[in-house]
Design an enzyme around this catalytic site. Structure first.
Site, PDB file in Angstrom:
ATOM      1  N   TYR A 122      60.242  99.727  21.343  1.00  0.00           N
ATOM      2  CA  TYR A 122      59.925 100.296  22.662  1.00  0.00           C
ATOM      3  C   TYR A 122      59.287  99.224  23.554  1.00  0.00           C
ATOM      4  O   TYR A 122      59.700  99.021  24.697  1.00  0.00           O
ATOM      5  CB  TYR A 122      58.960 101.469  22.453  1.00  0.00           C
ATOM      6  CG  TYR A 122      58.519 102.205  23.696  1.00  0.00           C
ATOM      7  CD1 TYR A 122      59.296 103.226  24.242  1.00  0.00           C
ATOM      8  CD2 TYR A 122      57.301 101.919  24.317  1.00  0.00           C
ATOM      9  CE1 TYR A 122      58.882 103.926  25.374  1.00  0.00           C
ATOM     10  CE2 TYR A 122      56.880 102.612  25.438  1.00  0.00           C
ATOM     11  CZ  TYR A 122      57.673 103.615  25.962  1.00  0.00           C
ATOM     12  OH  TYR A 122      57.254 104.310  27.080  1.00  0.00           O
ATOM     13  N   LYS A 136      60.896  97.762  27.016  1.00  0.00           N
ATOM     14  CA  LYS A 136      60.180  97.893  28.298  1.00  0.00           C
ATOM     15  C   LYS A 136      59.878  96.524  28.903  1.00  0.00           C
ATOM     16  O   LYS A 136      59.973  96.329  30.118  1.00  0.00           O
ATOM     17  CB  LYS A 136      58.888  98.704  28.104  1.00  0.00           C
ATOM     18  CG  LYS A 136      59.111 100.169  27.716  1.00  0.00           C
ATOM     19  CD  LYS A 136      59.927 100.907  28.757  1.00  0.00           C
ATOM     20  CE  LYS A 136      59.898 102.407  28.580  1.00  0.00           C
ATOM     21  NZ  LYS A 136      60.737 103.104  29.574  1.00  0.00           N
TER      22      LYS A 136
END
Ligand SMILES: NC(=O)c1ccc[n+]([C@@H]2O[C@H](COP(=O)([O-])OP(=O)(O)OC[C@H]3O[C@@H](n4cnc5c(N)ncnc54)[C@H](O)[C@@H]3O)[C@@H](O)[C@H]2O)c1
Length: 252
Positions: free
Chosen positions: A158, A162
């Site tokens: 993640y 991002k």
């Protein structure tokens, strides 16, 4: 009516920040393509848009599947005539599967990347030609404070997805600025949405909120308001920028 005459596509618009942004954008005059994996949730968002006096088109699909995203862009243009705003909001935070690199499987790494990073790739790939035809537009990517700081309890895929979006925001800003297309990225802090729900008891929410300079968790409206500014002409000279909306977390 800060988005009068504009058409926005919002991915992950079935819940959380995406739903809130759909309603806020519509109440400011935008027509909204509500794109989500969850058809029931998307239909509820569309109903809320309509009761706010707006117009919505629901498209059910998966942002990690190029054909779905391409179809959403095409259906949005067919219904509303153009696209002005691409809001790549959909994302997943799977703390049970996405952990530190030493604990994550390749399959879990890949699926998190597919949704959080490839999703925005597909939306911008198919959406930018439409923004060009419309004479310009605004692209809003969604990063996270997880891309700006390390956390002991890691979700490394993640975080990397991002963080990659920061690079994408700057690259798109430079490439397409001359086409009057802007691209900025919002980094939300911890916001009280269904995404966080599995990990937060009421007590945890209070404690985390109390630890922030602004003394509360974020509300989806805090992020939707930032997105509204980026979607509107008020941010006309802003591109390639990172907007941290986190109650002061990163400042501490
Ligand atoms: N909530 C937070 O604390 C927080 C913090 C930082 C960043 N973010 C980011 O903000 C964005 C919005 O988060 P949220 O908290 O509103 O999430 P949420 O889980 O509350 O809502 C996300 C929506 O996206 C949809 N979705 C999930 N996977 C999809 C897919 N493959 N294709 C299409 N739709 C899909 C879900 O059905 C849901 O309606 C995400 O990118 C998230 O990573 C959230």
């Amino acid at each position: 009516m800060r988005l009068e005459g504009k058409v926005a596509i919002i991915t992950g618009a079935g819940m959380g920040m995406g739903r809130e942004a759909s309603v806020v954008f519509a109440s400011e005059g935008a027509k909204v393509v509500v794109f989500d994996l969850n058809g029931e949730a998307a239909a509820e968002t569309a109903a809320q848009v309509e009761s706010a006096g707006g117009e919505a088109l629901v498209v059910v699909g998966d942002v990690s599947k190029e054909a779905d995203v391409q179809r959403a862009v095409a259906e949005g243009v067919a219904r509303f005539g153009k696209l002005d705003v691409l809001y790549a909001n959909a994302g997943v935070l799977w703390k049970d599967r996405d952990k530190s690199v030493i604990e994550t499987t390749e399959a879990n790494w890949d699926i998190v990347q597919a949704i959080n990073l490839k999703g925005p790739f597909f939306l911008t790939k198919h959406g930018i030609p439409e923004l060009r035809k419309a004479g310009g537009g605004s692209i809003i990517l969604v990063g996270s404070i997880s891309a700006l700081a390390g956390f002991e309890l890691a979700q490394d895929s993640y975080t990397c997805a991002k963080a990659s979006l920061i690079g994408l925001a700057k690259s798109l800003a430079v490439q397409f600025g001359p086409d009057n297309i802007r691209c900025n990225i919002i980094h939300p802090g911890m916001v009280d949405t269904p995404l966080q729900a599995p990990y937060l008891t009421e007590e945890k929410k209070r404690n985390i909120g109390a630890s922030l300079p602004m003394r509360r968790l974020g509300h989806p409206r805090d992020i939707a308001n930032a997105a509204l500014f980026l979607a509107s002409e008020e941010s006309a000279w802003m591109t390639g920028a990172e907007m941290i909306v986190d109650g002061g977390f990163i400042a501490t």
